[in-house]
Write a protein that holds these residues in place. Sequence first.
Motif, PDB file in Angstrom:
ATOM      1  N   GLY A  61     -56.390  39.904 -93.388  1.00 30.79           N
ATOM      2  CA  GLY A  61     -55.684  39.970 -92.121  1.00 30.79           C
ATOM      3  C   GLY A  61     -54.566  40.984 -92.172  1.00 30.79           C
ATOM      4  N   VAL A  62     -54.176  41.480 -91.016  1.00 31.30           N
ATOM      5  CA  VAL A  62     -53.030  42.389 -90.910  1.00 31.30           C
ATOM      6  C   VAL A  62     -52.331  42.107 -89.584  1.00 31.30           C
ATOM      7  N   ILE A  63     -51.012  42.180 -89.610  1.00 31.30           N
ATOM      8  CA  ILE A  63     -50.212  41.947 -88.416  1.00 31.30           C
ATOM      9  C   ILE A  63     -49.703  43.277 -87.874  1.00 31.30           C
ATOM     10  N   PHE A  64     -49.887  43.472 -86.571  1.00 29.00           N
ATOM     11  CA  PHE A  64     -49.376  44.654 -85.882  1.00 29.00           C
ATOM     12  C   PHE A  64     -48.195  44.251 -85.024  1.00 29.00           C
ATOM     13  N   ARG A  65     -47.164  45.033 -85.058  1.00 29.51           N
ATOM     14  CA  ARG A  65     -45.977  44.788 -84.243  1.00 29.51           C
ATOM     15  C   ARG A  65     -46.313  44.985 -82.769  1.00 29.51           C
ATOM     16  N   PRO A  66     -45.400  44.585 -81.878  1.00 24.37           N
ATOM     17  CA  PRO A  66     -45.659  44.752 -80.444  1.00 24.37           C
ATOM     18  C   PRO A  66     -46.082  46.165 -80.088  1.00 24.37           C
ATOM     19  N   SER A  68     -46.796  49.787 -78.613  1.00 23.35           N
ATOM     20  CA  SER A  68     -46.061  50.880 -77.988  1.00 23.35           C
ATOM     21  C   SER A  68     -47.080  51.892 -77.484  1.00 23.35           C
ATOM     22  N   THR A  69     -46.632  52.860 -76.738  1.00 17.86           N
ATOM     23  CA  THR A  69     -47.567  53.799 -76.118  1.00 17.86           C
ATOM     24  C   THR A  69     -48.257  54.700 -77.138  1.00 17.86           C
ATOM     25  N   ASP A  70     -47.710  54.808 -78.363  1.00 20.63           N
ATOM     26  CA  ASP A  70     -48.294  55.718 -79.344  1.00 20.63           C
ATOM     27  C   ASP A  70     -48.842  54.973 -80.566  1.00 20.63           C
ATOM     28  N   HIS A  71     -49.237  53.725 -80.380  1.00 19.45           N
ATOM     29  CA  HIS A  71     -49.736  52.922 -81.490  1.00 19.45           C
ATOM     30  C   HIS A  71     -51.235  53.159 -81.653  1.00 19.45           C
ATOM     31  N   ASP A  72     -51.590  54.310 -82.247  1.00 20.81           N
ATOM     32  CA  ASP A  72     -52.993  54.708 -82.327  1.00 20.81           C
ATOM     33  C   ASP A  72     -53.805  53.817 -83.256  1.00 20.81           C
ATOM     34  N   THR A  73     -53.199  53.270 -84.312  1.00 19.41           N
ATOM     35  CA  THR A  73     -53.973  52.507 -85.287  1.00 19.41           C
ATOM     36  C   THR A  73     -54.660  51.314 -84.638  1.00 19.41           C
ATOM     37  N   LEU A  74     -53.914  50.484 -83.949  1.00 19.71           N
ATOM     38  CA  LEU A  74     -54.505  49.309 -83.311  1.00 19.71           C
ATOM     39  C   LEU A  74     -55.458  49.717 -82.198  1.00 19.71           C
ATOM     40  N   THR A  75     -55.105  50.732 -81.430  1.00 19.20           N
ATOM     41  CA  THR A  75     -55.990  51.215 -80.368  1.00 19.20           C
ATOM     42  C   THR A  75     -57.337  51.650 -80.933  1.00 19.20           C
ATOM     43  N   ILE A 142     -59.558  39.519 -83.176  1.00 18.20           N
ATOM     44  CA  ILE A 142     -58.234  40.040 -82.835  1.00 18.20           C
ATOM     45  C   ILE A 142     -57.498  38.950 -82.068  1.00 18.20           C
ATOM     46  N   ILE A 143     -56.334  38.542 -82.604  1.00 16.54           N
ATOM     47  CA  ILE A 143     -55.634  37.368 -82.072  1.00 16.54           C
ATOM     48  C   ILE A 143     -54.226  37.757 -81.633  1.00 16.54           C
ATOM     49  N   PRO A 144     -53.915  37.651 -80.343  1.00 15.92           N
ATOM     50  CA  PRO A 144     -52.534  37.858 -79.903  1.00 15.92           C
ATOM     51  C   PRO A 144     -51.658  36.691 -80.365  1.00 15.92           C
ATOM     52  N   ILE A 145     -50.475  37.008 -80.863  1.00 17.61           N
ATOM     53  CA  ILE A 145     -49.529  35.985 -81.296  1.00 17.61           C
ATOM     54  C   ILE A 145     -48.392  35.923 -80.280  1.00 17.61           C
ATOM     55  N   LYS A 146     -48.324  34.826 -79.545  1.00 16.50           N
ATOM     56  CA  LYS A 146     -47.377  34.712 -78.443  1.00 16.50           C
ATOM     57  C   LYS A 146     -45.930  34.617 -78.923  1.00 16.50           C
ATOM     58  N   ALA A 147     -45.694  34.093 -80.120  1.00 16.57           N
ATOM     59  CA  ALA A 147     -44.333  33.831 -80.591  1.00 16.57           C
ATOM     60  C   ALA A 147     -43.464  35.077 -80.602  1.00 16.57           C
ATOM     61  N   ASN A 148     -44.060  36.247 -80.932  1.00 16.60           N
ATOM     62  CA  ASN A 148     -43.262  37.483 -80.965  1.00 16.60           C
ATOM     63  C   ASN A 148     -44.035  38.706 -80.470  1.00 16.60           C
ATOM     64  N   ASP A 149     -45.111  38.462 -79.724  1.00 17.03           N
ATOM     65  CA  ASP A 149     -45.870  39.546 -79.094  1.00 17.03           C
ATOM     66  C   ASP A 149     -46.505  40.491 -80.107  1.00 17.03           C
ATOM     67  N   THR A 150     -46.818  39.971 -81.299  1.00 19.40           N
ATOM     68  CA  THR A 150     -47.545  40.762 -82.280  1.00 19.40           C
ATOM     69  C   THR A 150     -49.046  40.477 -82.157  1.00 19.40           C
TER      70      THR A 150
END
Length: 217
Positions: A61-66, A68-75, A142-150
Motif C-alpha cells: 500500500g501507499v498513501i498519497f497526500r491530498p 493538487s493540480t500537478d499530482h501526476d503520480t496518482l493521476t 484505490i481508497i479515499p480516506i475521509k479523515a484527512n483527504d488522502t
Amino acid sequence: MIDITNAIIGQMEKRYRATLINSLPGFKCLQLIGTSSDNGHSNLGLFNSIFHLGASPALLGVIFRPQSTDHDTLTNIKRTGIYTLNNVTQSFVDKAHQTSARYESGFSEFVECGLTEYYIPDFEAPFVAESSVKIGLSVKEIIPIKANDTTMVIGEIVRIQLNEDLVAADGFVDHHLAGTITVAGLDSYYATTPIARFSYAKPDRPLTQISKGKGNI
C-alpha cells in the motif's frame, strides 16, 4: 521529558508541526514511484508512506497526500493501472530527493533529476535503472480516506527485478547488501547497519539467531 498534548500540536506553527509529526515515527521505507501517462510521458516521485499489506496475494500500500493540480503520480496510476517501486541507494540519494520538487505537469523527473528510465517487456511503467530492487505493481484498489483527504492505493506485485545474490535461501531480501537507504521525516536520509536476524518467534521455543547481519546465509 516534554509532554505534548493534541491541543499543543494543533497550535504549533505549520512547518514545525509537519516536521515533528513526519519524523516522529522514526525510520520509514523510502521508494521512488515510477509512472507513465497515457501519452507515454514518464514521471517519478519520492515516497515514504509505503507499507506491506500481505504476501498472498502479494500486496503493498501507499498513501498519497491530498490532491493538487500537478499530482501526476496518482493521476497516472488511476489512468494506467500500473506503477513501479524502486529502492534508493546512497549513490543517487541527492537525485532521488530532487524528484520531490514540484515540477510542472508534463516534465519528467527522470530527465530533470538525471535518473535513467528502464523498461521491461509487457510492462509499460518505467523503473529506475540505478535502483538495485525494482518492483512492478498493478492497482487492485484505490481508497479515499475521509479523515484527512488522502488516498490509499493498494497494488499487487506482478514483477520483481533484483540480483540473485540479494535473496537468501529462505527468500529474505537483504537490503543492506542492496544498499537501500531509509528516511526519517521528509529530508533526512540514513544508511542501514544490520544488527541481527532471528528465528520465527513461538511461545514454547527459544529464539535462535539466524544471522548477525553480515549478509545472506
